[in-house]
Write a protein that holds these residues in place. Structure first.
Motif, PDB file in Angstrom:
ATOM      1  N   LYS A  63     105.155  47.721 -24.984  1.00 13.58           N
ATOM      2  CA  LYS A  63     104.662  46.801 -25.945  1.00 13.58           C
ATOM      3  C   LYS A  63     105.384  47.535 -27.460  1.00 13.58           C
ATOM      4  O   LYS A  63     104.759  48.644 -27.806  1.00 13.58           O
ATOM      5  N   ASN A  66     106.260  42.095 -25.539  1.00 14.46           N
ATOM      6  CA  ASN A  66     105.069  42.534 -24.941  1.00 14.46           C
ATOM      7  C   ASN A  66     105.117  42.348 -23.501  1.00 14.46           C
ATOM      8  O   ASN A  66     105.122  41.566 -22.777  1.00 14.46           O
ATOM      9  N   TYR A  67     105.284  43.618 -23.033  1.00 11.56           N
ATOM     10  CA  TYR A  67     105.578  43.708 -21.438  1.00 11.56           C
ATOM     11  C   TYR A  67     104.535  44.733 -20.946  1.00 11.56           C
ATOM     12  O   TYR A  67     104.556  45.497 -19.917  1.00 11.56           O
ATOM     13  N   ALA A  68     103.406  44.573 -21.621  1.00  8.02           N
ATOM     14  CA  ALA A  68     102.229  45.361 -21.343  1.00  8.02           C
ATOM     15  C   ALA A  68     101.248  44.533 -20.654  1.00  8.02           C
ATOM     16  O   ALA A  68     100.609  44.905 -19.718  1.00  8.02           O
ATOM     17  N   ASP A  69     100.837  43.425 -21.542  1.00  8.17           N
ATOM     18  CA  ASP A  69      99.844  42.337 -20.791  1.00  8.17           C
ATOM     19  C   ASP A  69     100.563  41.963 -19.614  1.00  8.17           C
ATOM     20  O   ASP A  69     101.859  41.431 -19.858  1.00  8.17           O
ATOM     21  N   ALA A 125     108.567  37.884 -21.477  1.00  4.86           N
ATOM     22  CA  ALA A 125     107.174  38.270 -21.218  1.00  4.86           C
ATOM     23  C   ALA A 125     106.135  37.036 -21.300  1.00  4.86           C
ATOM     24  O   ALA A 125     105.198  37.018 -20.750  1.00  4.86           O
ATOM     25  N   TYR A 126     106.561  36.325 -22.264  1.00  2.00           N
ATOM     26  CA  TYR A 126     105.790  35.072 -22.415  1.00  2.00           C
ATOM     27  C   TYR A 126     106.286  33.670 -21.304  1.00  2.00           C
ATOM     28  O   TYR A 126     105.257  33.436 -20.774  1.00  2.00           O
TER      29      TYR A 126
END
Length: 169
Positions: free
Chosen positions: A53, A58-61, A124-125
């Motif tokens: 992230k 955002n590749y954490a959530d 990611a989204y």
């Protein structure tokens, strides 16, 4: 065959856009091959378990859906290599641009950076969206990549035509 030549001569802008999209498939093929190989390699290293992230990335959530650092790096690498191939293909065969390399390449690098940022952030989204609507986990990265490619065309064609590789004068 004469009909096709006449149609091309009377619709040069449409023909150029068709060539742009057809020849973009060279970069698209590079993009998919690199994405598949890189995803496999990076997940083999266990990087899909490492959240990533930073800024808009955002590749954490939802790490199980977007593959964490492996997902980020594979989309980033695939897009960067595809854009490199695309520059040469489009300059030579679509726009037949005589723009000096020293003038075109900095503009293209800026375009490519924008495309890489968008393409590295979007999956990611989009992967979460595809999973949420019930798409198979095996198909999610491919659909996310296809969406990336569509977004790249919408951004890159006008930028390349009018800014990076303008028509010969």
């Amino acid at each position: 065959m004469m009909f096709l030549k006449e149609w091309i001569d009377s619709h040069p802008n449409i023909w150029e856009f068709i060539k742009f999209n057809i020849l973009s498939n060279v970069a698209t093929i590079v993009n998919f091959i690199v994405m598949w190989i890189a995803t496999s390699a990076f997940t083999g290293f266990g990087w899909h378990l490492i959240p990533f992230k930073f800024f808009i990335f955002n590749y954490a959530d939802n790490i199980e859906q977007n593959l964490g650092t492996a997902g980020f790096l594979s989309f980033l690498l695939a897009t960067a290599l595809a854009q490199t191939v695309n520059f040469f293909v489009q300059k030579q065969f679509v726009f037949k641009s005589n723009a000096a390399f020293k003038d075109a390449i900095p503009k293209y690098i800026i375009l490519a950076v924008v495309l890489v940022i968008v393409s590295a952030a979007l999956p990611a989204y989009s992967q979460k969206f595809f999973r949420d609507i019930g798409v198979s986990a095996n198909l999610v990265p491919t659909l996310a990549n296809a969406l990336n490619i569509i977004v790249q065309v919408v951004i890159s064609y006008p930028a390349m035509k009018f800014i990076v590789m303008p028509e010969k004068k």
